[in-house]
Design a protein around this motif. Structure first.
Motif, PDB file in Angstrom:
ATOM      1  N   ARG A   1       0.820  -1.211   0.000  1.00 36.99           N
ATOM      2  CA  ARG A   1       0.000   0.000   0.000  1.00 36.99           C
ATOM      3  C   ARG A   1       0.864   1.276   0.000  1.00 36.99           C
ATOM      4  O   ARG A   1       0.738   2.117   0.880  1.00 36.99           O
ATOM      5  CB  ARG A   1      -0.953  -0.005   1.210  1.00 36.99           C
ATOM      6  CG  ARG A   1      -1.822  -1.263   1.288  1.00 36.99           C
ATOM      7  CD  ARG A   1      -2.556  -1.378   2.603  1.00 36.99           C
ATOM      8  NE  ARG A   1      -1.662  -1.446   3.750  1.00 36.99           N
ATOM      9  CZ  ARG A   1      -0.972  -2.521   4.116  1.00 36.99           C
ATOM     10  NH1 ARG A   1      -1.112  -3.647   3.431  1.00 36.99           N
ATOM     11  NH2 ARG A   1      -0.180  -2.487   5.163  1.00 36.99           N
ATOM     12  N   MET A   2       1.695   1.386  -0.989  1.00 33.37           N
ATOM     13  CA  MET A   2       2.563   2.557  -1.112  1.00 33.37           C
ATOM     14  C   MET A   2       1.720   3.800  -1.325  1.00 33.37           C
ATOM     15  O   MET A   2       0.780   3.813  -2.138  1.00 33.37           O
ATOM     16  CB  MET A   2       3.528   2.376  -2.285  1.00 33.37           C
ATOM     17  CG  MET A   2       4.497   3.529  -2.479  1.00 33.37           C
ATOM     18  SD  MET A   2       5.711   3.652  -1.153  1.00 33.37           S
ATOM     19  CE  MET A   2       6.878   4.808  -1.885  1.00 33.37           C
ATOM     20  N   ALA A   3       2.039   4.865  -0.594  1.00 29.39           N
ATOM     21  CA  ALA A   3       1.298   6.124  -0.721  1.00 29.39           C
ATOM     22  C   ALA A   3       1.510   6.718  -2.108  1.00 29.39           C
ATOM     23  O   ALA A   3       2.561   6.557  -2.728  1.00 29.39           O
ATOM     24  CB  ALA A   3       1.747   7.098   0.349  1.00 29.39           C
ATOM     25  N   GLN A   4       0.487   7.426  -2.565  1.00 31.10           N
ATOM     26  CA  GLN A   4       0.581   8.134  -3.846  1.00 31.10           C
ATOM     27  C   GLN A   4       0.736   9.635  -3.663  1.00 31.10           C
ATOM     28  O   GLN A   4       1.052  10.345  -4.605  1.00 31.10           O
ATOM     29  CB  GLN A   4      -0.664   7.827  -4.678  1.00 31.10           C
ATOM     30  CG  GLN A   4      -0.718   6.367  -5.115  1.00 31.10           C
ATOM     31  CD  GLN A   4      -2.113   5.935  -5.510  1.00 31.10           C
ATOM     32  OE1 GLN A   4      -3.043   5.986  -4.700  1.00 31.10           O
ATOM     33  NE2 GLN A   4      -2.267   5.520  -6.752  1.00 31.10           N
ATOM     34  N   VAL A   5       0.498  10.102  -2.440  1.00 34.20           N
ATOM     35  CA  VAL A   5       0.710  11.507  -2.100  1.00 34.20           C
ATOM     36  C   VAL A   5       1.382  11.566  -0.730  1.00 34.20           C
ATOM     37  O   VAL A   5       0.966  10.870   0.208  1.00 34.20           O
ATOM     38  CB  VAL A   5      -0.615  12.297  -2.063  1.00 34.20           C
ATOM     39  CG1 VAL A   5      -0.394  13.692  -1.485  1.00 34.20           C
ATOM     40  CG2 VAL A   5      -1.214  12.389  -3.464  1.00 34.20           C
ATOM     41  N   PHE A   6       2.411  12.408  -0.612  1.00 39.08           N
ATOM     42  CA  PHE A   6       3.134  12.616   0.631  1.00 39.08           C
ATOM     43  C   PHE A   6       2.985  14.085   1.010  1.00 39.08           C
ATOM     44  O   PHE A   6       3.175  14.973   0.160  1.00 39.08           O
ATOM     45  CB  PHE A   6       4.603  12.272   0.477  1.00 39.08           C
ATOM     46  CG  PHE A   6       4.863  10.827   0.123  1.00 39.08           C
ATOM     47  CD1 PHE A   6       5.277   9.930   1.091  1.00 39.08           C
ATOM     48  CD2 PHE A   6       4.686  10.370  -1.182  1.00 39.08           C
ATOM     49  CE1 PHE A   6       5.513   8.600   0.767  1.00 39.08           C
ATOM     50  CE2 PHE A   6       4.914   9.050  -1.513  1.00 39.08           C
ATOM     51  CZ  PHE A   6       5.327   8.162  -0.538  1.00 39.08           C
ATOM     52  N   ALA A   7       2.667  14.345   2.279  1.00 37.95           N
ATOM     53  CA  ALA A   7       2.417  15.726   2.707  1.00 37.95           C
ATOM     54  C   ALA A   7       3.099  15.979   4.048  1.00 37.95           C
ATOM     55  O   ALA A   7       2.505  15.743   5.105  1.00 37.95           O
ATOM     56  CB  ALA A   7       0.920  15.989   2.798  1.00 37.95           C
TER      57      ALA A   7
END
Length: 787
Positions: free
Chosen positions: A55-61
């Motif tokens: 479940r790799m993130a597609q957005v990092f904040a």
């Protein structure tokens, strides 16, 4: 087997040396195509499967400190399928036997259950007991580099406090395929670590109770990433949001993606070169064979074989050579791909990586080889159809050497008879001589390109670590600090010179082009770390504009004098419109530079720095390292020598390692081309040379007639091959260059000299082989010729 079948195998055995050389050229092209296409497929599919499974993130904040309640607001953004807030921080891990601590990143794990986004794979030991604050999971590659196992204990400095931990397991994660220290782009498993801790323990260490400093999001299929990024920034801006970015801008994924892109580019550009050279050689060989077998062709037609049967016979010879080389190349490509996968498995931290044989690549490689080779053969098949039995069984008209042109006439009186024969051959058959020259020039060009490429890789290292960076080490602070930290560094015993620096995350925009990176603030007159132009002249940072690295300027499609929009992601987070005042010849990364004080004013934080370059006295290095380790504001210390060694390992593995393989291949092909040229010239003139022996020429004179021609052709090919080689080197260097490092191909006299020596050595050896055949020539054969 039919009579033509017997003849086919006899002919192939007769030209076995030439056929093997041409087959080797074809095999190399197919090998590279199969290997690199398979590596692209393997890396891409393994990465995608790994991302999906964990479940790799597609957005990092990232943010300074945001309350946990914001996670629900982030999840409600249209297009967001899931949101997760976590705590991350930097740490310094003490390793026995090392003077300097090792930089590490600490990542929180939920107190209950696995991470919903960016999970991890447990490869040894057990999962965390989140009730125990002292338990951690350690990145498997880092643990292996230092011989750490589950059950071992270590200490680390986190947020200025020393803490002690017990390793309970080793893990890998999809976001840590390529791990670098803060501010660096060079991975080194021994110098960079990652640890997973319970959310409660890490929140307490970094004063993040009830808050998070990084949000991770997964998107739905209908999501528009740009709209989601804007919405996330609006939510996190009041809480110190540093700018959301997509997966393509994530450091680890960017490096893997660049590697895949480099392999894909070389797989499309390099193999066709080898196949084209093979087709050219086949054309020359088939031309010579058909010319020398005129009588046999006439006899075959006289005995009733049709034009189609005779032409098919010679075409089959081409197909056997091309097909055999292509099948061998496909088999070797699979083997080479499996060996290369082992290197990638150590370089990129995949849990597994199996070489995936791409059937389409094998079919394309074999089919393309046969098609290109057939094209070269078909170009000479027309001569078979034009020959009638009566005309074919008559010997061809002797060449007219009565006129050798003005050049030959002007110097013929000063030459002996063998030299005049060489001159006549060259001047009366310029097309054939040009063909041999071009063939040898192709081999020369391949050697020049590969040797130049190797020199360019070495030049990248030298430029980056000796010319642009003249420091001994650099320190990174945990956060932007005041100038008092620089004064403290200058007062330390053993510190000769200190040069402050600051990195600010930004987004560069030029029209439709944008790039998420960092703006680096330099002092007005830097000495330890400088921006240099193509001639290695220093470019002074200016207050009224930015200096862009060559790679970044290419990405943004911008030139000096153009206006660039710079969106600051720290401080007041203003949007600045700045002119580009210079292009720096950077060989690593895609940096941008600005005068330090002006940059600090732009973000409203004057007098702040995030790191420093130091020049030190090596005699007191060990106690100095200890004092640096005791400074709570320092997040890490990096020795330039360690970075250089790590970068050298990058150059020697992955796509960079291909240059060594291609250099060896270029040498083999150079010999094959020169050897073919010598053999073809001998086969065309075997009877003539034997006739010369009959009429009284010595072995040395007869050898000079043939080998003198080879010498002239070889010497003429060297300047042509040099120009072709530099063009090819530029094309290949463009394929190898990426955001990580840039390889600049430039004219290198040493490369020409080395390649020229290789060509001359190949010519000398080929000439020796041919001379032995001349010495063993059958003089009775010459006496029996009807001419």
């Amino acid at each position: 087997m039919s009579p033509l079948g017997h003849k086919l195998w006899r002919d192939l055995w007769h030209i076995k040396g030439q056929a093997a050389a041409i087959g080797a050229v074809i095999a190399v092209g197919v090998l590279l195509l199969v290997m690199q296409t398979g590596l692209v497929t393997s890396l891409q599919e393994t990465r995608d499967a790994y991302y999906d499974r964990y479940r790799m993130a597609q957005v990092f904040a990232p943010a300074a400190r945001a309350p946990n309640q914001l996670v629900d607001r982030l999840a409600e953004i249209p297009g967001v399928a899931a949101a997760y807030g976590r705590v991350t921080g930097s740490a310094l891990i003490d390793i026995a036997g090392r003077d300097l601590p090792v930089q590490a990143r600490a990542v929180s794990v939920p107190d209950f259950g696995p991470p919903p986004i960016n999970g991890y794979l447990l490869v040894d030991g057990r999962h965390l007991d989140t009730r125990q604050d002292s338990e951690i999971l350690l990145l498997e590659s880092f643990a292996a580099a230092h011989g750490l196992r589950p059950g071992d204990r270590l200490s680390a400095t986190m947020n200025g406090a020393r803490r002690h931990f017990r390793i309970v397991g080793l893990a890998q994660g999809p976001e840590f395929l390529y791990v670098t220290a803060p501010g660096e782009i060079i991975p080194d498993a021994a110098r960079v670590g990652v640890s997973w801790m319970s959310r409660a323990a890490l929140s307490a260490a970094y004063d993040m109770d009830g808050a998070f400093n990084e949000a991770l999001l997964r998107l739905g299929r209908s999501a528009t990433e740009a709209e989601v990024l804007d919405a996330v920034d609006r939510v996190l801006d009041p809480y110190g949001g540093l700018g959301a970015y997509g997966l393509e801008d994530h450091g680890s994924d960017r490096f893997v993606t660049e590697e895949i892109a480099g392999l894909r580019a070389t797989s499309r550009s390099v193999p066709p070169i080898f196949l084209a050279v093979a087709a050219f050689l086949l054309y020359i060989v088939m031309t010579r064979i058909i010319q020398s077998e005129r009588e046999e062709i006439g006899l075959m037609k006289a005995f009733g074989y049709t034009d189609r049967e005779v032409a098919t016979h010679y075409l089959m010879m081409v197909l056997v050579i091309a097909g055999g080389g292509a099948v061998l190349g496909a088999a070797l490509g699979v083997l080479a791909g499996r060996l290369q996968v082992e290197i990638y498995l150590e370089f990129y931290k995949f849990p597994f990586l199996v070489f995936r044989v791409d059937p389409a690549a094998i079919i394309a490689g074999i089919g393309l080889s046969i098609a290109i080779a057939s094209a070269g053969g078909l170009m000479v098949m027309g001569r078979v159809f034009r020959l009638t039995p009566a005309a074919a069984m008559r010997p061809p008209a002797p060449a007219d050497y009565s006129r050798t042109g003005r050049l030959a006439a002007g110097i013929a009186h000063v030459l002996d008879q063998p030299s005049r024969m060489v001159l006549r051959r060259i001047t009366r058959q310029p097309v054939r001589m040009a063909g041999s020259t071009v063939g040898i020039a192709c081999g020369m060009g391949l050697s020049v390109a590969m040797i130049s490429l190797m020199a360019s890789f070495d030049g990248t290292i030298e430029h980056s670590f000796s010319v642009a960076d003249r420091s001994d080490l650099n320190v990174t602070f945990t956060h932007a600090v005041g100038e008092s930290a620089i004064f403290a560094l200058r007062r330390m015993e053993g510190v000769i010179e200190v040069e402050p620096i600051r990195h600010v995350p930004v987004v560069f925009r030029n029209g439709l082009n944008d790039y998420q990176g960092a703006l680096t603030g330099l002092v007005p007159a830097p000495r330890l770390f400088r921006a240099l132009d193509r001639d290695d002249r220093e470019i002074a940072p200016r207050e009224d504009g930015v200096i862009l690295g060559a790679a970044l300027a290419r990405i943004l499609d911008i030139a000096p004098g153009d206006m660039l929009s710079v969106e600051m992601r720290q401080g007041r987070q203003e949007m600045l419109d700045l002119p580009v005042v210079g292009i720096a010849e950077t060989r690593m990364g895609a940096p941008a530079y600005m005068e330090l004080a002006a940059m600090n004013r732009a973000i409203g934080e004057p007098g702040r720095v995030s790191g420093a370059y130091l020049r030190i006295d090596p005699e007191v290095a060990a106690p100095l390292y200890q004092r640096l380790n005791d400074m709570p504001a320092i997040a890490g210390v990096t020795l330039k020598s360690d970075s250089r060694e790590a970068f050298q390992r990058i150059m020697d593995t992955g796509a960079g390692a291909v240059r060594y393989v291609m250099a060896v291949i270029a040498g083999v092909i150079t010999f094959g081309v020169v050897y073919n040229a010598a053999r073809i010239a001998y086969a065309e003139r075997a009877r003539d040379l034997a006739s010369l022996r009959v009429v009284g020429f010595t072995r040395a004179e007869v050898s000079f007639v043939l080998l003198g021609e080879l010498v002239v052709v070889t010497l003429a090919a060297i300047p042509i091959g040099s120009g072709f080689g530099f063009g090819l080197a530029w094309a290949v260097s463009e394929a190898f260059s990426n955001d990580i490092y840039q390889v600049s191909a430039y004219p290198d006299p040493a490369s020409i000299g080395s390649a020229a020596v290789a060509v001359l050595a190949a010519a000398a050896f080929s000439g020796w082989v041919v001379k032995r055949q001349i010495d063993k020539a059958d003089l009775v054969l010459a006496l029996k010729t009807r001419e």
